[in-house]
Design an enzyme around this catalytic site. Sequence first.
Site, PDB file in Angstrom:
ATOM      1  N   ALA A  35      -2.869 -14.800   3.087  1.00  0.00           N
ATOM      2  CA  ALA A  35      -3.085 -13.966   4.188  1.00  0.00           C
ATOM      3  C   ALA A  35      -4.590 -13.818   4.582  1.00  0.00           C
TER       4      ALA A  35
ATOM      5  N   THR B 105       0.869  -1.130  -0.019  1.00  0.00           N
ATOM      6  CA  THR B 105      -0.084  -0.027   0.019  1.00  0.00           C
ATOM      7  C   THR B 105       0.904   1.276   0.050  1.00  0.00           C
TER       8      THR B 105
ATOM      9  N   HIS C 209      -2.289   4.900  -3.179  1.00  0.00           N
ATOM     10  CA  HIS C 209      -2.607   3.568  -3.998  1.00  0.00           C
ATOM     11  C   HIS C 209      -2.754   2.672  -2.776  1.00  0.00           C
TER      12      HIS C 209
ATOM     13  N   GLY D 279     -23.166  -1.387  30.100  1.00  0.00           N
ATOM     14  CA  GLY D 279     -22.124  -0.151  30.141  1.00  0.00           C
ATOM     15  C   GLY D 279     -20.704  -0.706  30.428  1.00  0.00           C
TER      16      GLY D 279
ATOM     17  N   ILE E 172       1.867  -0.131   6.973  1.00  0.00           N
ATOM     18  CA  ILE E 172       2.448  -1.363   6.864  1.00  0.00           C
ATOM     19  C   ILE E 172       2.591  -1.936   8.385  1.00  0.00           C
TER      20      ILE E 172
ATOM     21  N   GLU F 244      -6.063  -5.940   3.839  1.00  0.00           N
ATOM     22  CA  GLU F 244      -6.086  -7.124   2.818  1.00  0.00           C
ATOM     23  C   GLU F 244      -7.351  -6.961   2.069  1.00  0.00           C
TER      24      GLU F 244
ATOM     25  N   ARG G 147     -25.257 -11.655  35.188  1.00  0.00           N
ATOM     26  CA  ARG G 147     -25.856 -10.440  35.293  1.00  0.00           C
ATOM     27  C   ARG G 147     -27.520 -10.571  35.839  1.00  0.00           C
TER      28      ARG G 147
ATOM     29  N   SER H  84      -6.414   0.537  -2.544  1.00  0.00           N
ATOM     30  CA  SER H  84      -7.396  -0.424  -2.987  1.00  0.00           C
ATOM     31  C   SER H  84      -6.919  -0.789  -4.445  1.00  0.00           C
TER      32      SER H  84
ATOM     33  N   CYS I 166       0.139 -13.451  -2.555  1.00  0.00           N
ATOM     34  CA  CYS I 166       0.649 -13.495  -1.192  1.00  0.00           C
ATOM     35  C   CYS I 166      -0.821 -13.185  -0.189  1.00  0.00           C
TER      36      CYS I 166
HETATM   37  P1  TGC Z   1      -6.203  -7.575 -11.985  1.00  0.00           P
HETATM   38  O1  TGC Z   1      -6.190  -6.997 -13.420  1.00  0.00           O
HETATM   39  O2  TGC Z   1      -7.666  -8.430 -11.689  1.00  0.00           O
HETATM   40  O3  TGC Z   1      -5.005  -8.629 -11.625  1.00  0.00           O
HETATM   41  C1  TGC Z   1      -3.523  -8.243 -12.211  1.00  0.00           C
HETATM   42  C2  TGC Z   1      -2.867  -9.279 -12.386  1.00  0.00           C
HETATM   43  O4  TGC Z   1      -2.654 -10.273 -11.302  1.00  0.00           O
HETATM   44  C3  TGC Z   1      -3.271 -11.444 -11.743  1.00  0.00           C
HETATM   45  N1  TGC Z   1      -4.082 -11.871 -10.354  1.00  0.00           N
HETATM   46  C4  TGC Z   1      -3.522 -12.902  -9.593  1.00  0.00           C
HETATM   47  N2  TGC Z   1      -2.577 -13.871  -9.869  1.00  0.00           N
HETATM   48  C5  TGC Z   1      -2.431 -14.764  -8.725  1.00  0.00           C
HETATM   49  N3  TGC Z   1      -3.272 -14.672  -7.681  1.00  0.00           N
HETATM   50  C6  TGC Z   1      -4.114 -13.897  -7.668  1.00  0.00           C
HETATM   51  N4  TGC Z   1      -5.302 -14.019  -6.487  1.00  0.00           N
HETATM   52  C7  TGC Z   1      -4.591 -13.112  -8.422  1.00  0.00           C
HETATM   53  N5  TGC Z   1      -5.634 -11.794  -8.807  1.00  0.00           N
HETATM   54  C8  TGC Z   1      -5.179 -11.226  -9.979  1.00  0.00           C
HETATM   55  C9  TGC Z   1      -4.167 -11.185 -12.744  1.00  0.00           C
HETATM   56  O5  TGC Z   1      -4.414 -12.515 -13.607  1.00  0.00           O
HETATM   57  C10 TGC Z   1      -3.617 -10.396 -13.533  1.00  0.00           C
HETATM   58  O6  TGC Z   1      -2.389 -10.964 -14.314  1.00  0.00           O
HETATM   59  P2  TGC Z   1      -1.696 -10.290 -15.779  1.00  0.00           P
HETATM   60  O7  TGC Z   1      -0.881 -11.282 -15.849  1.00  0.00           O
HETATM   61  O8  TGC Z   1      -3.144 -10.213 -16.570  1.00  0.00           O
HETATM   62  O9  TGC Z   1      -1.212  -8.820 -15.322  1.00  0.00           O
HETATM   63  O10 TGC Z   1      -5.905  -6.343 -11.048  1.00  0.00           O
HETATM   64  P3  TGC Z   1      -6.556  -5.128 -10.699  1.00  0.00           P
HETATM   65  O11 TGC Z   1      -5.415  -3.827 -10.781  1.00  0.00           O
HETATM   66  O12 TGC Z   1      -7.667  -4.737 -11.701  1.00  0.00           O
HETATM   67  O13 TGC Z   1      -6.698  -5.075  -9.194  1.00  0.00           O
HETATM   68  C11 TGC Z   1      -7.788  -6.039  -8.924  1.00  0.00           C
HETATM   69  C12 TGC Z   1      -7.989  -5.596  -7.399  1.00  0.00           C
HETATM   70  C13 TGC Z   1      -8.997  -4.535  -6.971  1.00  0.00           C
HETATM   71  C14 TGC Z   1      -9.006  -6.803  -6.766  1.00  0.00           C
HETATM   72  C15 TGC Z   1      -6.762  -5.825  -6.442  1.00  0.00           C
HETATM   73  O14 TGC Z   1      -5.943  -4.795  -6.815  1.00  0.00           O
HETATM   74  C16 TGC Z   1      -6.964  -5.850  -5.088  1.00  0.00           C
HETATM   75  O15 TGC Z   1      -7.134  -6.907  -4.429  1.00  0.00           O
HETATM   76  N6  TGC Z   1      -6.919  -4.691  -4.422  1.00  0.00           N
HETATM   77  C17 TGC Z   1      -7.248  -4.765  -2.657  1.00  0.00           C
HETATM   78  C18 TGC Z   1      -5.621  -4.415  -2.621  1.00  0.00           C
HETATM   79  C19 TGC Z   1      -5.203  -5.078  -1.034  1.00  0.00           C
HETATM   80  O16 TGC Z   1      -5.725  -6.007  -0.545  1.00  0.00           O
HETATM   81  N7  TGC Z   1      -4.118  -4.604  -0.543  1.00  0.00           N
HETATM   82  C20 TGC Z   1      -3.777  -5.020   0.638  1.00  0.00           C
HETATM   83  C21 TGC Z   1      -2.576  -4.802   1.246  1.00  0.00           C
HETATM   84  S1  TGC Z   1      -1.487  -5.871   2.383  1.00  0.00           S
HETATM   85  C22 TGC Z   1      -2.463  -5.614   3.896  1.00  0.00           C
HETATM   86  O17 TGC Z   1      -3.373  -5.003   3.911  1.00  0.00           O
HETATM   87  C23 TGC Z   1      -1.763  -6.407   4.949  1.00  0.00           C
HETATM   88  S2  TGC Z   1      -2.591  -6.172   6.380  1.00  0.00           S
HETATM   89  C24 TGC Z   1      -1.959  -7.440   7.081  1.00  0.00           C
HETATM   90  C25 TGC Z   1      -2.202  -7.506   8.617  1.00  0.00           C
HETATM   91  O18 TGC Z   1      -2.023  -6.790   9.256  1.00  0.00           O
HETATM   92  O19 TGC Z   1      -2.660  -8.712   8.906  1.00  0.00           O
HETATM   93  P1  FAD Z   2      -8.890   3.419  -0.286  1.00  0.00           P
HETATM   94  O1  FAD Z   2      -8.274   2.619  -1.263  1.00  0.00           O
HETATM   95  O2  FAD Z   2      -8.620   4.866  -0.603  1.00  0.00           O
HETATM   96  O3  FAD Z   2     -10.590   3.213  -0.244  1.00  0.00           O
HETATM   97  C1  FAD Z   2     -11.120   3.997   0.415  1.00  0.00           C
HETATM   98  C2  FAD Z   2     -12.581   3.728   0.200  1.00  0.00           C
HETATM   99  O4  FAD Z   2     -12.991   3.680  -1.130  1.00  0.00           O
HETATM  100  C3  FAD Z   2     -13.075   2.178   0.811  1.00  0.00           C
HETATM  101  O5  FAD Z   2     -14.204   2.192   1.511  1.00  0.00           O
HETATM  102  C4  FAD Z   2     -13.040   1.413  -0.557  1.00  0.00           C
HETATM  103  O6  FAD Z   2     -13.758   0.168  -0.512  1.00  0.00           O
HETATM  104  C5  FAD Z   2     -13.430   2.432  -1.705  1.00  0.00           C
HETATM  105  N1  FAD Z   2     -13.046   2.227  -2.900  1.00  0.00           N
HETATM  106  C6  FAD Z   2     -11.890   2.324  -3.282  1.00  0.00           C
HETATM  107  N2  FAD Z   2     -11.911   1.860  -4.550  1.00  0.00           N
HETATM  108  C7  FAD Z   2     -13.272   1.279  -5.021  1.00  0.00           C
HETATM  109  C8  FAD Z   2     -13.787   0.911  -6.153  1.00  0.00           C
HETATM  110  N3  FAD Z   2     -13.186   0.522  -7.274  1.00  0.00           N
HETATM  111  N4  FAD Z   2     -15.135   0.592  -6.029  1.00  0.00           N
HETATM  112  C9  FAD Z   2     -15.812   0.743  -4.960  1.00  0.00           C
HETATM  113  N5  FAD Z   2     -15.163   1.413  -3.778  1.00  0.00           N
HETATM  114  C10 FAD Z   2     -13.993   1.522  -3.808  1.00  0.00           C
HETATM  115  N6  FAD Z   2      -1.082  -2.578   3.557  1.00  0.00           N
HETATM  116  C11 FAD Z   2       0.153  -3.138   3.216  1.00  0.00           C
HETATM  117  O7  FAD Z   2       0.778  -3.313   2.180  1.00  0.00           O
HETATM  118  N7  FAD Z   2       0.954  -3.774   4.141  1.00  0.00           N
HETATM  119  C12 FAD Z   2       0.443  -3.863   5.472  1.00  0.00           C
HETATM  120  O8  FAD Z   2       1.180  -4.468   6.356  1.00  0.00           O
HETATM  121  C13 FAD Z   2      -0.781  -3.153   5.844  1.00  0.00           C
HETATM  122  N8  FAD Z   2      -1.086  -3.373   6.921  1.00  0.00           N
HETATM  123  C14 FAD Z   2      -2.172  -2.577   7.519  1.00  0.00           C
HETATM  124  C15 FAD Z   2      -2.413  -2.303   8.784  1.00  0.00           C
HETATM  125  C16 FAD Z   2      -3.860  -1.473   9.195  1.00  0.00           C
HETATM  126  C17 FAD Z   2      -3.902  -1.191  10.769  1.00  0.00           C
HETATM  127  C18 FAD Z   2      -4.341  -0.746   8.266  1.00  0.00           C
HETATM  128  C19 FAD Z   2      -5.684   0.194   8.511  1.00  0.00           C
HETATM  129  C20 FAD Z   2      -3.988  -0.925   6.705  1.00  0.00           C
HETATM  130  C21 FAD Z   2      -2.962  -1.667   6.449  1.00  0.00           C
HETATM  131  N9  FAD Z   2      -2.671  -1.903   5.186  1.00  0.00           N
HETATM  132  C22 FAD Z   2      -1.380  -2.540   4.866  1.00  0.00           C
HETATM  133  C23 FAD Z   2      -3.090  -1.247   4.212  1.00  0.00           C
HETATM  134  C24 FAD Z   2      -4.415  -1.696   3.614  1.00  0.00           C
HETATM  135  O9  FAD Z   2      -4.583  -2.814   2.941  1.00  0.00           O
HETATM  136  C25 FAD Z   2      -5.483  -0.549   2.788  1.00  0.00           C
HETATM  137  O10 FAD Z   2      -5.806   0.325   3.917  1.00  0.00           O
HETATM  138  C26 FAD Z   2      -6.461  -0.921   2.483  1.00  0.00           C
HETATM  139  O11 FAD Z   2      -6.055  -1.745   1.173  1.00  0.00           O
HETATM  140  C27 FAD Z   2      -7.327   0.099   1.647  1.00  0.00           C
HETATM  141  O12 FAD Z   2      -6.682   1.168   0.969  1.00  0.00           O
HETATM  142  P2  FAD Z   2      -7.049   2.819   1.638  1.00  0.00           P
HETATM  143  O13 FAD Z   2      -6.675   2.883   2.926  1.00  0.00           O
HETATM  144  O14 FAD Z   2      -5.914   3.671   0.773  1.00  0.00           O
HETATM  145  O15 FAD Z   2      -8.472   2.983   1.085  1.00  0.00           O
END
Ligand code: TGC
Ligand code: FAD
Length: 405
Positions: free
Chosen positions: A263, A152, A156, A361, A183, A384, A289, A158, A259
């Site tokens: 997760a 993240t 950027h 409460g 992060i 995630e 209670r 989502s 990955c």
């Molecule tokens: P899209 O065009 O769908 O895909 C891009 C390329 O990736 C391939 N692909 C996959 N490959 C392997 N496994 C998967 N699950 C895959 N999903 C997609 C896909 O085939 C494509 O390949 P290619 O060769 O055609 O380029 O990608 P998009 O840009 O349209 O995005 C789709 C979307 C919105 C669903 C994706 O970007 C997404 O999941 N966004 C959410 C971001 C997110 O989850 N961030 C998490 C950050 S880490 C975190 O939050 C850790 S918190 C941990 C903690 O504290 O516990």
């Molecule tokens: P945004 O993407 O700006 O989203 C804001 C709102 O807009 C949301 O409601 C979303 O659903 C909505 N939205 C966005 N796009 C669309 C769409 N296309 N259609 C409809 N609605 C949409 N990231 C890492 O990489 N590593 C980590 O270890 C990690 N740890 C985290 C720990 C904490 C405590 C938190 C809060 C976040 C962490 N994250 C980490 C980041 C996390 O993955 C992001 O916060 C999450 O993916 C959302 O991104 P954003 O906060 O920028 O929200």
Amino acid sequence: MNPNGAETSERKSGKSDHFESPDFYHIDDLLTEEHKLIRSSIRDFVKKEISPIIEEWAQNAHFPYGIVKKFGDIGAFGPTVPEEYGGGGMDYISYGLIMQEIERGDSGMRSTASVQGSLVMYPIFKFGSEEQKKKYLPKLASGEMLGCFGLTEPDHGSNPSGMVTNFRDAGDHYILNGAKMWISNSPKADIAVVWAKNEEGRIHGLIVERGMEGFSTPETHGKWSLRASTTGELVFNDVKVPKENLLPGKSGLGAPLMCLDSARYGIAWGAIGAAMDCYDSARRYAGERIQFGKPIGSFQLVQKKLSEMLTEITKAQLLNWKLGKMMDEGKATTPQISMAKRNSVEVALNIAREARQVHGGMGITGEYPIMRHMMNLESVITYEGTHDIHLLILGADITGIPAFT
Ligand code: TGC
Ligand code: FAD
């Protein structure tokens, strides 16, 4: 205080963690003896090492760094990674149970474990060179080293494909520039798995080590959620990264998304752990209670809350178990994982809110775990992949039409 006003220093000091797991549909019958053994050892660990002090850590926004080594000792890091690299060589049901039990204690503690296992060890194991695996995996598994995962960015979240963090070839090394935010583990991490674009705009994973010049990890303060987990930024100012630190096995956004599949699966189990803790606390409180001369559990409206909590927990337990079997068979799809993550977090948040009401409460205090779970889950529903992004992943699967842009 106990529900009726008497002092119970016990709960405060955590000695009274008598958690009993609900198993209304005998889902234990689906588990092996080994699964049950793993679950009970992690549950005992949580009761001993986390429950007695988690309220204090969370209230003081304290990340207990010492837990890292202890998690390593009990095998909470990288349970599915093969034993030759220090992992547990376990199946995905075991992994799920470990995440469930740790998040039953606290989502922030589960964050520490799932980032290390699914987001740091997993990419090194799946996409790393043999040298990288040997160098990092055993130390990450044992808790000698802590890692974090940088996807993240400030602009950027989502939409990670728009990332601007980048690296260029500078002969015998790369030069990395950019910034990541939100992060987990970053302020204390020894290494970061960082996703960045090369000169052609292709996404790659790089292992960045603490101490590399130009690399800093400022901490994020003021969170109301995941207060016992440490969160920060990753800042790269012309960081020289040795070429051997690039993960050679896979490039493109698909690599970090793989990955995230692992997760998110762990979160599906983990969030239900938090839900079970809220339910267990509400069930006990309802029995103890007294209002209007009777336990509040004798009132129909309280029974409705408890019945609905148990129903949703049972449905989610079955969903998670089946998903675990599909993970083991290598058949689980990203939309199936999205459904389970999304369902579990929604169920858990609703249960936390209802359980908070059952506690009256007292539910807003640190005497009970409810408010902490509820606040934690507000992060879990966002990270995630947000709740709505998972809905759109399902929508795209159903209709064949992605609605992200
Ligand atoms: P899209 O065009 O769908 O895909 C891009 C390329 O990736 C391939 N692909 C996959 N490959 C392997 N496994 C998967 N699950 C895959 N999903 C997609 C896909 O085939 C494509 O390949 P290619 O060769 O055609 O380029 O990608 P998009 O840009 O349209 O995005 C789709 C979307 C919105 C669903 C994706 O970007 C997404 O999941 N966004 C959410 C971001 C997110 O989850 N961030 C998490 C950050 S880490 C975190 O939050 C850790 S918190 C941990 C903690 O504290 O516990
Ligand atoms: P945004 O993407 O700006 O989203 C804001 C709102 O807009 C949301 O409601 C979303 O659903 C909505 N939205 C966005 N796009 C669309 C769409 N296309 N259609 C409809 N609605 C949409 N990231 C890492 O990489 N590593 C980590 O270890 C990690 N740890 C985290 C720990 C904490 C405590 C938190 C809060 C976040 C962490 N994250 C980490 C980041 C996390 O993955 C992001 O916060 C999450 O993916 C959302 O991104 P954003 O906060 O920028 O929200």
